[in-house]
Design an enzyme around this catalytic site. Structure first.
Site, PDB file in Angstrom:
ATOM      1  N   LYS A  13       0.832  -1.219   0.000  1.00 22.90           N
ATOM      2  CA  LYS A  13       0.000   0.000   0.000  1.00 22.90           C
ATOM      3  C   LYS A  13       0.865   1.267   0.000  1.00 22.90           C
ATOM      4  O   LYS A  13       0.600   2.198  -0.741  1.00 22.90           O
ATOM      5  CB  LYS A  13      -0.913   0.046   1.241  1.00 22.90           C
ATOM      6  CG  LYS A  13      -1.857  -1.120   1.396  1.00 22.90           C
ATOM      7  CD  LYS A  13      -2.782  -0.931   2.581  1.00 22.90           C
ATOM      8  CE  LYS A  13      -2.106  -0.917   3.940  1.00 22.90           C
ATOM      9  NZ  LYS A  13      -1.480  -2.194   4.353  1.00 22.90           N
ATOM     10  N   ARG A  86      -9.197   0.807   9.465  1.00 22.55           N
ATOM     11  CA  ARG A  86      -8.748  -0.542   9.828  1.00 22.55           C
ATOM     12  C   ARG A  86      -9.789  -1.284  10.647  1.00 22.55           C
ATOM     13  O   ARG A  86      -9.556  -2.436  11.039  1.00 22.55           O
ATOM     14  CB  ARG A  86      -7.469  -0.442  10.632  1.00 22.55           C
ATOM     15  CG  ARG A  86      -6.213  -0.749   9.813  1.00 22.55           C
ATOM     16  CD  ARG A  86      -5.059  -0.497  10.722  1.00 22.55           C
ATOM     17  NE  ARG A  86      -3.876  -1.215  10.435  1.00 22.55           N
ATOM     18  CZ  ARG A  86      -2.830  -0.698   9.786  1.00 22.55           C
ATOM     19  NH1 ARG A  86      -2.896   0.485   9.258  1.00 22.55           N
ATOM     20  NH2 ARG A  86      -1.735  -1.401   9.658  1.00 22.55           N
ATOM     21  N   ARG A 125      11.514  -7.148   5.368  1.00 27.62           N
ATOM     22  CA  ARG A 125      11.399  -5.699   5.186  1.00 27.62           C
ATOM     23  C   ARG A 125      12.446  -4.918   5.982  1.00 27.62           C
ATOM     24  O   ARG A 125      12.704  -5.225   7.131  1.00 27.62           O
ATOM     25  CB  ARG A 125       9.992  -5.316   5.648  1.00 27.62           C
ATOM     26  CG  ARG A 125       9.504  -4.018   5.147  1.00 27.62           C
ATOM     27  CD  ARG A 125       8.029  -3.998   5.070  1.00 27.62           C
ATOM     28  NE  ARG A 125       7.393  -3.735   6.353  1.00 27.62           N
ATOM     29  CZ  ARG A 125       6.154  -3.274   6.461  1.00 27.62           C
ATOM     30  NH1 ARG A 125       5.444  -3.029   5.376  1.00 27.62           N
ATOM     31  NH2 ARG A 125       5.616  -3.083   7.631  1.00 27.62           N
ATOM     32  N   ARG A 157      11.747  -2.359  11.489  1.00 26.39           N
ATOM     33  CA  ARG A 157      10.689  -1.809  12.344  1.00 26.39           C
ATOM     34  C   ARG A 157      10.448  -2.728  13.533  1.00 26.39           C
ATOM     35  O   ARG A 157      10.477  -3.954  13.387  1.00 26.39           O
ATOM     36  CB  ARG A 157       9.388  -1.685  11.530  1.00 26.39           C
ATOM     37  CG  ARG A 157       9.190  -0.312  10.948  1.00 26.39           C
ATOM     38  CD  ARG A 157       8.072  -0.261   9.965  1.00 26.39           C
ATOM     39  NE  ARG A 157       6.781  -0.719  10.464  1.00 26.39           N
ATOM     40  CZ  ARG A 157       5.641  -0.592   9.792  1.00 26.39           C
ATOM     41  NH1 ARG A 157       5.636  -0.024   8.602  1.00 26.39           N
ATOM     42  NH2 ARG A 157       4.513  -1.029  10.288  1.00 26.39           N
ATOM     43  N   ARG A 168       0.033  -9.036  14.180  1.00 25.04           N
ATOM     44  CA  ARG A 168      -0.596  -8.045  13.285  1.00 25.04           C
ATOM     45  C   ARG A 168      -1.506  -8.736  12.274  1.00 25.04           C
ATOM     46  O   ARG A 168      -2.554  -8.208  11.910  1.00 25.04           O
ATOM     47  CB  ARG A 168       0.473  -7.233  12.559  1.00 25.04           C
ATOM     48  CG  ARG A 168       1.052  -6.147  13.452  1.00 25.04           C
ATOM     49  CD  ARG A 168       2.382  -5.679  12.936  1.00 25.04           C
ATOM     50  NE  ARG A 168       2.277  -4.867  11.747  1.00 25.04           N
ATOM     51  CZ  ARG A 168       3.268  -4.728  10.865  1.00 25.04           C
ATOM     52  NH1 ARG A 168       4.400  -5.354  11.029  1.00 25.04           N
ATOM     53  NH2 ARG A 168       3.104  -3.953   9.824  1.00 25.04           N
TER      54      ARG A 168
HETATM   55  P1  AMP Z   1       1.208   0.461   9.214  1.00 25.37           P
HETATM   56  O1  AMP Z   1       2.426   1.269   8.953  1.00 25.37           O
HETATM   57  O2  AMP Z   1       0.041   0.871   8.375  1.00 25.37           O
HETATM   58  O3  AMP Z   1       1.488  -1.028   9.127  1.00 25.37           O
HETATM   59  O4  AMP Z   1       0.761   0.746  10.724  1.00 25.37           O
HETATM   60  C1  AMP Z   1       1.635   0.459  11.805  1.00 25.37           C
HETATM   61  C2  AMP Z   1       0.853   0.404  13.099  1.00 25.37           C
HETATM   62  O5  AMP Z   1       0.251   1.677  13.377  1.00 25.37           O
HETATM   63  C3  AMP Z   1      -0.311  -0.575  13.124  1.00 25.37           C
HETATM   64  O6  AMP Z   1       0.107  -1.913  13.403  1.00 25.37           O
HETATM   65  C4  AMP Z   1      -1.152   0.002  14.271  1.00 25.37           C
HETATM   66  O7  AMP Z   1      -0.561  -0.258  15.521  1.00 25.37           O
HETATM   67  C5  AMP Z   1      -1.011   1.507  14.015  1.00 25.37           C
HETATM   68  N1  AMP Z   1      -2.064   1.992  13.095  1.00 25.37           N
HETATM   69  C6  AMP Z   1      -1.909   2.422  11.805  1.00 25.37           C
HETATM   70  N2  AMP Z   1      -3.082   2.774  11.272  1.00 25.37           N
HETATM   71  C7  AMP Z   1      -4.016   2.569  12.225  1.00 25.37           C
HETATM   72  C8  AMP Z   1      -5.425   2.723  12.275  1.00 25.37           C
HETATM   73  N3  AMP Z   1      -6.125   3.152  11.202  1.00 25.37           N
HETATM   74  N4  AMP Z   1      -6.070   2.421  13.429  1.00 25.37           N
HETATM   75  C9  AMP Z   1      -5.386   1.988  14.511  1.00 25.37           C
HETATM   76  N5  AMP Z   1      -4.057   1.803  14.533  1.00 25.37           N
HETATM   77  C10 AMP Z   1      -3.362   2.087  13.398  1.00 25.37           C
END
Ligand code: AMP
Length: 211
Positions: A13, A86, A125, A157, A168
């Site tokens: 994404k 989400r 990654r 990360r 996750r």
């Molecule tokens: P991502 O970089 O999109 O994989 O997001 C990393 C982390 O940020 C996720 O595993 C959640 O802990 C938090 N996060 C990102 N977007 C959301 C969301 N829309 N709602 C809640 N937590 C989020």
């Protein structure tokens, strides 16, 4: 019109949203990036959310929405949402927020790919922290060599550890997969095969968005 890019962690994404932002001249909002910046700032809010994010859970819908509202208010042009919504509640909140602010909801695109590919991608990654403090993901548009050439530091990360990845993915199945069904029934939903090269996925996205 605002676009929503959905997909499991590692579906591509972020890479695709960056490319779309350049091609379509819109604003890319990655809620993950927004939250990581908050953590890096050392703010009270950042401290509060870091444990939740590092173990791979979602921060609360209310907190996420209040953070997102400020980012949306400052956005120029159409928005590509990456990593939001989400949960089904976030999807409903987003519909309300777009209606209240006079924004137009556009296509919801789900980048789908097999779970074993997701796990392999997340496990491999790597990120690059540039001297400016900006973080970039190592990938097709920013290589390890680019990172080294710019004096960057390579790191993994904290939520890309095997335990966090598996958590996750279970959070994704439980809380985010129902959002796909929510939009599938709303008539704005399109699916793209994410198990292709980034260029092929990008070509499919452009076909959909320029149709
Ligand atoms: P991502 O970089 O999109 O994989 O997001 C990393 C982390 O940020 C996720 O595993 C959640 O802990 C938090 N996060 C990102 N977007 C959301 C969301 N829309 N709602 C809640 N937590 C989020």
């Amino acid at each position: 019109m605002d676009i929503i890019l959905m997909g499991a962690p590692g579906a591509g994404k972020g890479t695709q949203a960056e490319r779309l932002q350049k091609e379509l001249h819109c604003t890319h909002i990655s809620t993950g990036d927004v939250l990581r910046k908050e953590m890096a700032s050392g703010s009270e809010l950042g401290k509060e959310i870091s444990a939740v994010i590092n173990r791979g859970d979602l921060i609360s819908d209310e907190m996420m929405l209040s953070i997102l509202k400020k980012v949306v208010a400052g956005a120029k042009g159409d928005i590509i949402f990456d990593g939001f919504p989400r949960t089904v509640q976030q999807a409903q909140m987003l519909d309300n927020m777009l209606a209240e602010t006079g924004r137009k909801p556009g296509k919801v695109i789900h980048i789908s790919l097999p779970e074993e590919v997701v796990i392999a991608r997340l496990s491999a990654r790597k990120q690059c922290k540039l001297p400016s403090g900006e973080t970039k993901q190592i990938g097709p548009d920013f290589s390890l060599a680019d990172c080294q050439a710019q004096g960057g530091e390579i790191f993994t990360r904290k939520d890309d550890t095997p335990e966090s990845i598996s958590h996750r993915l279970s959070v994704y199945h439980k809380q985010t997969a129902p959002v796909v069904e929510f939009y599938r029934n709303a008539g704005r939903f399109v699916e793209v095969n994410g198990d292709q090269t980034p260029d092929e996925v990008f070509a499919d996205l452009l076909k959909i968005l320029k149709a």
